[in-house]
Enzyme design. Sequence first.
Site, PDB file in Angstrom:
ATOM      1  N   LYS A  11       0.817  -1.214   0.000  1.00  0.00           N
ATOM      2  CA  LYS A  11       0.000   0.000   0.000  1.00  0.00           C
ATOM      3  C   LYS A  11       0.859   1.276   0.000  1.00  0.00           C
ATOM      4  O   LYS A  11       2.075   1.213   0.254  1.00  0.00           O
ATOM      5  CB  LYS A  11      -0.945  -0.051   1.208  1.00  0.00           C
ATOM      6  CG  LYS A  11      -1.969  -1.193   1.109  1.00  0.00           C
ATOM      7  CD  LYS A  11      -2.910  -1.219   2.310  1.00  0.00           C
ATOM      8  CE  LYS A  11      -3.977  -2.296   2.148  1.00  0.00           C
ATOM      9  NZ  LYS A  11      -4.927  -2.313   3.299  1.00  0.00           N
ATOM     10  N   TYR A  51     -12.336  -1.745  -3.990  1.00  0.00           N
ATOM     11  CA  TYR A  51     -12.838  -1.975  -2.630  1.00  0.00           C
ATOM     12  C   TYR A  51     -14.370  -1.923  -2.555  1.00  0.00           C
ATOM     13  O   TYR A  51     -14.919  -1.717  -1.471  1.00  0.00           O
ATOM     14  CB  TYR A  51     -12.223  -0.966  -1.664  1.00  0.00           C
ATOM     15  CG  TYR A  51     -10.848  -1.358  -1.161  1.00  0.00           C
ATOM     16  CD1 TYR A  51     -10.640  -2.572  -0.491  1.00  0.00           C
ATOM     17  CD2 TYR A  51      -9.745  -0.522  -1.334  1.00  0.00           C
ATOM     18  CE1 TYR A  51      -9.384  -2.929  -0.010  1.00  0.00           C
ATOM     19  CE2 TYR A  51      -8.491  -0.869  -0.852  1.00  0.00           C
ATOM     20  CZ  TYR A  51      -8.321  -2.077  -0.190  1.00  0.00           C
ATOM     21  OH  TYR A  51      -7.076  -2.427   0.293  1.00  0.00           O
ATOM     22  N   PHE A  59     -15.475   3.078   6.869  1.00  0.00           N
ATOM     23  CA  PHE A  59     -14.125   3.495   6.475  1.00  0.00           C
ATOM     24  C   PHE A  59     -13.929   3.540   4.955  1.00  0.00           C
ATOM     25  O   PHE A  59     -12.833   3.811   4.479  1.00  0.00           O
ATOM     26  CB  PHE A  59     -13.077   2.570   7.121  1.00  0.00           C
ATOM     27  CG  PHE A  59     -13.259   1.091   6.846  1.00  0.00           C
ATOM     28  CD1 PHE A  59     -12.837   0.527   5.649  1.00  0.00           C
ATOM     29  CD2 PHE A  59     -13.845   0.261   7.797  1.00  0.00           C
ATOM     30  CE1 PHE A  59     -12.996  -0.827   5.393  1.00  0.00           C
ATOM     31  CE2 PHE A  59     -14.008  -1.111   7.547  1.00  0.00           C
ATOM     32  CZ  PHE A  59     -13.583  -1.640   6.334  1.00  0.00           C
ATOM     33  N   ASN A 114      -2.098  -0.164   6.795  1.00  0.00           N
ATOM     34  CA  ASN A 114      -1.549  -1.396   7.362  1.00  0.00           C
ATOM     35  C   ASN A 114      -0.637  -2.137   6.379  1.00  0.00           C
ATOM     36  O   ASN A 114      -0.521  -3.350   6.410  1.00  0.00           O
ATOM     37  CB  ASN A 114      -2.684  -2.290   7.876  1.00  0.00           C
ATOM     38  CG  ASN A 114      -3.702  -2.605   6.793  1.00  0.00           C
ATOM     39  OD1 ASN A 114      -3.527  -2.233   5.640  1.00  0.00           O
ATOM     40  ND2 ASN A 114      -4.761  -3.288   7.169  1.00  0.00           N
ATOM     41  N   HIS A 117      -2.156  -5.586   1.373  1.00  0.00           N
ATOM     42  CA  HIS A 117      -3.437  -6.252   1.110  1.00  0.00           C
ATOM     43  C   HIS A 117      -3.141  -7.670   0.655  1.00  0.00           C
ATOM     44  O   HIS A 117      -2.151  -7.908  -0.025  1.00  0.00           O
ATOM     45  CB  HIS A 117      -4.203  -5.521  -0.009  1.00  0.00           C
ATOM     46  CG  HIS A 117      -5.355  -6.324  -0.555  1.00  0.00           C
ATOM     47  ND1 HIS A 117      -6.613  -6.271  -0.003  1.00  0.00           N
ATOM     48  CD2 HIS A 117      -5.423  -7.244  -1.561  1.00  0.00           C
ATOM     49  CE1 HIS A 117      -7.411  -7.115  -0.664  1.00  0.00           C
ATOM     50  NE2 HIS A 117      -6.714  -7.709  -1.613  1.00  0.00           N
ATOM     51  N   GLU A 128      -9.707 -10.338  -8.007  1.00  0.00           N
ATOM     52  CA  GLU A 128      -8.715  -9.282  -7.777  1.00  0.00           C
ATOM     53  C   GLU A 128      -7.570  -9.356  -8.795  1.00  0.00           C
ATOM     54  O   GLU A 128      -7.093  -8.322  -9.276  1.00  0.00           O
ATOM     55  CB  GLU A 128      -8.152  -9.393  -6.358  1.00  0.00           C
ATOM     56  CG  GLU A 128      -9.170  -9.027  -5.291  1.00  0.00           C
ATOM     57  CD  GLU A 128      -8.665  -9.262  -3.873  1.00  0.00           C
ATOM     58  OE1 GLU A 128      -9.419  -8.936  -2.937  1.00  0.00           O
ATOM     59  OE2 GLU A 128      -7.532  -9.765  -3.693  1.00  0.00           O
TER      60      GLU A 128
HETATM   61  O1  CDP Z   1      -7.117  -6.185   4.643  1.00  0.00           O
HETATM   62  P1  CDP Z   1      -7.927  -7.161   5.473  1.00  0.00           P
HETATM   63  O2  CDP Z   1      -8.541  -8.266   4.644  1.00  0.00           O
HETATM   64  O3  CDP Z   1      -7.140  -7.683   6.635  1.00  0.00           O
HETATM   65  O4  CDP Z   1      -9.122  -6.328   6.145  1.00  0.00           O
HETATM   66  P2  CDP Z   1     -10.578  -5.943   5.579  1.00  0.00           P
HETATM   67  O5  CDP Z   1     -11.540  -6.108   6.698  1.00  0.00           O
HETATM   68  O6  CDP Z   1     -10.872  -6.673   4.297  1.00  0.00           O
HETATM   69  O7  CDP Z   1     -10.460  -4.391   5.292  1.00  0.00           O
HETATM   70  C1  CDP Z   1      -9.868  -3.914   4.092  1.00  0.00           C
HETATM   71  C2  CDP Z   1      -8.989  -2.738   4.440  1.00  0.00           C
HETATM   72  O8  CDP Z   1      -9.808  -1.691   4.955  1.00  0.00           O
HETATM   73  C3  CDP Z   1      -7.964  -2.984   5.553  1.00  0.00           C
HETATM   74  O9  CDP Z   1      -6.799  -3.639   5.122  1.00  0.00           O
HETATM   75  C4  CDP Z   1      -7.688  -1.566   6.026  1.00  0.00           C
HETATM   76  O10 CDP Z   1      -6.787  -0.890   5.142  1.00  0.00           O
HETATM   77  C5  CDP Z   1      -9.071  -0.923   5.899  1.00  0.00           C
HETATM   78  N1  CDP Z   1      -9.798  -0.897   7.192  1.00  0.00           N
HETATM   79  C6  CDP Z   1      -9.947   0.308   7.852  1.00  0.00           C
HETATM   80  O11 CDP Z   1      -9.495   1.355   7.375  1.00  0.00           O
HETATM   81  N2  CDP Z   1     -10.603   0.358   9.069  1.00  0.00           N
HETATM   82  C7  CDP Z   1     -11.120  -0.771   9.598  1.00  0.00           C
HETATM   83  N3  CDP Z   1     -11.751  -0.709  10.776  1.00  0.00           N
HETATM   84  C8  CDP Z   1     -10.968  -2.000   8.944  1.00  0.00           C
HETATM   85  C9  CDP Z   1     -10.297  -2.041   7.737  1.00  0.00           C
HETATM   86 MG    MG Z   2      -9.959  -8.129   3.130  1.00  0.00          MG
END
Ligand code: CDP
Ligand code: MG
Length: 143
Positions: A11, A51, A59, A114, A117, A128
Amino acid sequence: MGTEKSLSIIKPEAVEHRLIGEIVRRLEGTGLRIVAAKLLHLDLEKARAFYAVHRERPFYSSLTEYIASGPIFVSVLEGENAISKNREMMGATDPSKAAEGTIRCQWGTDVEKNAVHGSDAPETAAWEISFFFQPEEIHGIHK
Ligand code: CDP
Ligand code: MG
């Protein structure tokens, strides 16, 4: 499970912090192989499309603006259990909860920024990968 493919994204903040090499080293250290890669700067429309699964989440708008804020390193990882191996090396979504030794524990800034991805299932991985790559750009064993 057999051979799988997973989409990986480094990222914007991690690219900005010059961490592509460190993160790729970790990912390759799992035994997975990079079979496609490119550096991209998504516009907001493309970030929102990528997304779209999160469009109802609070978010969504912050996340999509962040992903469109600078270049990202997008790659396809291939190997045995690529999806779970990638997810394990990434660590939990929130870097403060990510296990020691994971990419997000070491280099994640916060729950949004974070570092990486990774696809979460075979169906999302296929979608994807096709979002970013043409079949002829993928140099794996299994097309
Ligand atoms: O990336 P991952 O699959 O671990 O998490 P996700 O639940 O699919 O969320 C996608 C992305 O959204 C995350 O990697 C974060 O960058 C963002 N996110 C966020 O900004 N705030 C949250 N509470 C959860 C996710
Ligand atoms: Mg995810």
